[in-house]
Design a protein around this motif. Structure first.
Motif, short mmCIF file in Angstrom:
data_model
loop_
_atom_site.label_atom_id
_atom_site.label_comp_id
_atom_site.label_asym_id
_atom_site.label_seq_id
_atom_site.Cartn_x
_atom_site.Cartn_y
_atom_site.Cartn_z
N ILE A 7 1.69 10.68 -7.28
CA ILE A 7 0.83 9.50 -7.47
C ILE A 7 1.62 8.23 -7.19
O ILE A 7 1.16 7.34 -6.46
CB ILE A 7 0.24 9.47 -8.90
CG1 ILE A 7 -0.79 10.59 -9.08
CG2 ILE A 7 -0.39 8.10 -9.19
CD1 ILE A 7 -1.23 10.80 -10.51
N GLU A 8 2.82 8.15 -7.74
CA GLU A 8 3.62 6.95 -7.55
C GLU A 8 4.04 6.77 -6.09
O GLU A 8 4.09 5.65 -5.60
CB GLU A 8 4.81 6.95 -8.50
CG GLU A 8 4.34 6.76 -9.92
CD GLU A 8 5.44 6.45 -10.90
OE1 GLU A 8 6.61 6.79 -10.63
OE2 GLU A 8 5.11 5.86 -11.95
N ALA A 9 4.31 7.86 -5.39
CA ALA A 9 4.65 7.77 -3.97
C ALA A 9 3.44 7.27 -3.17
O ALA A 9 3.59 6.44 -2.27
CB ALA A 9 5.12 9.12 -3.44
N LEU A 10 2.25 7.77 -3.50
CA LEU A 10 1.03 7.33 -2.82
C LEU A 10 0.78 5.84 -3.05
O LEU A 10 0.53 5.08 -2.11
CB LEU A 10 -0.17 8.14 -3.30
CG LEU A 10 -1.54 7.71 -2.78
CD1 LEU A 10 -1.64 7.98 -1.28
CD2 LEU A 10 -2.65 8.42 -3.53
N VAL A 11 0.85 5.41 -4.31
CA VAL A 11 0.63 4.01 -4.65
C VAL A 11 1.67 3.12 -3.98
O VAL A 11 1.35 2.05 -3.45
CB VAL A 11 0.61 3.80 -6.18
CG1 VAL A 11 0.64 2.33 -6.54
CG2 VAL A 11 -0.62 4.47 -6.79
N GLU A 12 2.91 3.58 -3.97
CA GLU A 12 3.97 2.79 -3.33
C GLU A 12 3.75 2.68 -1.83
O GLU A 12 3.88 1.60 -1.25
CB GLU A 12 5.34 3.42 -3.60
CG GLU A 12 6.49 2.61 -3.03
CD GLU A 12 7.84 3.18 -3.41
OE1 GLU A 12 8.84 2.55 -3.01
OE2 GLU A 12 7.92 4.23 -4.07
N PHE A 13 3.38 3.78 -1.19
CA PHE A 13 3.11 3.76 0.25
C PHE A 13 1.97 2.81 0.59
O PHE A 13 2.08 1.97 1.49
CB PHE A 13 2.80 5.18 0.75
CG PHE A 13 2.39 5.22 2.20
CD1 PHE A 13 3.35 5.13 3.19
CD2 PHE A 13 1.05 5.32 2.55
CE1 PHE A 13 2.98 5.16 4.53
CE2 PHE A 13 0.67 5.35 3.88
CZ PHE A 13 1.64 5.26 4.88
N LEU A 44 -5.33 -3.88 -2.90
CA LEU A 44 -4.36 -2.79 -2.79
C LEU A 44 -3.00 -3.15 -3.39
O LEU A 44 -2.19 -2.28 -3.66
CB LEU A 44 -4.20 -2.38 -1.32
CG LEU A 44 -5.46 -1.79 -0.68
CD1 LEU A 44 -5.17 -1.39 0.76
CD2 LEU A 44 -6.03 -0.63 -1.47
N GLY A 45 -2.79 -4.44 -3.64
CA GLY A 45 -1.55 -4.87 -4.27
C GLY A 45 -1.55 -4.71 -5.78
O GLY A 45 -0.49 -4.64 -6.40
N ILE A 46 -2.73 -4.63 -6.38
CA ILE A 46 -2.82 -4.54 -7.84
C ILE A 46 -2.16 -3.27 -8.38
O ILE A 46 -1.31 -3.35 -9.28
CB ILE A 46 -4.29 -4.65 -8.32
CG1 ILE A 46 -4.83 -6.05 -8.03
CG2 ILE A 46 -4.40 -4.34 -9.81
CD1 ILE A 46 -6.33 -6.17 -8.24
N PRO A 47 -2.51 -2.07 -7.87
CA PRO A 47 -1.84 -0.87 -8.41
C PRO A 47 -0.33 -0.88 -8.14
O PRO A 47 0.46 -0.45 -8.99
CB PRO A 47 -2.51 0.30 -7.66
CG PRO A 47 -3.77 -0.26 -7.11
CD PRO A 47 -3.55 -1.72 -6.91
#
Length: 174
Positions: free
Chosen positions: A9-15, A62-65
Motif C-alpha cells: 500500500i505504501e509503495a503504491l501511494v508513494e508511486f 493525489l497529493g493528499i494520501p
C-alpha cells in the motif's frame, strides 16, 4: 503478511504521489504556454483554463494520501509535541480511526456518486470550446479518497505493529 500488505500500500501511494508531482511540470508548461500565447497573439481557449484547473485538482487530490504517508499533513501541535512516544502513537491511531477513515469514506462515496453522475450525463464544460468531459477529473475524488483510506489503514496498522521501543519522529516544520 500484514507487513507485506502495508509495504505494498505504501509503495503504491508513494508511486502515485511522486507521479502526481510530475503533473506540476505539466501545469507549469500549460500556464506558461497559455500566458505566452495570450500575451503575444491574443490566443486562448476555455479548455486551456479548464485544463489548468483539472491539473491542479489532480495534483491536490493525489497529493493528499502521499502527504499523509510522509507525515507532511497539517497537524495542530499544541500538545502533541510534548507527548511521549506511546501517547503520540495512541493519538495517531485514534485520529486515524475516529476522524480520517470515516471522513475519507464519506468523501469516497459522495465522490463516487458525483463522478458517476458526471459520467452518466456526459457532463462537460458549459463554455464553448471547453473540455468536453468532466468525469475523468471528478473520478479522481473517489480514487484519491480510496488511496487515503488505504494509507490511513496502513498507517493505523503500522502504528499498532510498531515495537514499543522503536524510534519515531514527527516531521518538524521547516
Amino acid at each position: 503478511m500484514l507487513r507485506k500488505t502495508i509495504k505494498t500500500i505504501e509503495a503504491l501511494v508513494e508511486f502515485i504521489g511522486k507521479a502526481a508531482g510530475y503533473f506540476n511540470l505539466m501545469l507549469i508548461a500549460v500556464i506558461v504556454i497559455d500566458v505566452a500565447l495570450r500575451t503575444l497573439f491574443s490566443l486562448t481557449g476555455a479548455w486551456v483554463i479548464e485544463l489548468e484547473w483539472h491539473l491542479f485538482a489532480v495534483i491536490f487530490l493525489l497529493g493528499i494520501p502521499y502527504a499523509m504517508q510522509q507525515d507532511r499533513h497539517v497537524r495542530v501541535d499544541l500538545f502533541y509535541e510534548r507527548f511521549t512516544h506511546k501517547d503520540k502513537r495512541l493519538v495517531n491511531l485514534l485520529g486515524t480511526i475516529v476522524f480520517l477513515l470515516p471522513w475519507a469514506a464519506v468523501l469516497f462515496f459522495t465522490g463516487w456518486h458525483y463522478a458517476a453522475e458526471a459520467f452518466a450525463t456526459g457532463e462537460g464544460s458549459p463554455n464553448p470550446n471547453g473540455i468536453p468531459y468532466f468525469f475523468p477529473v471528478k473520478a479522481m475524488i473517489p480514487f484519491a479518497a480510496g488511496l487515503l483510506v488505504l494509507q490511513g489503514m496502513a498507517t493505523g496498522i503500522g502504528v499498532y505493529l510498531e515495537p514499543e521501543d522503536a524510534e519515531w519522529e514527527v516531521a518538524e516544520d521547516e
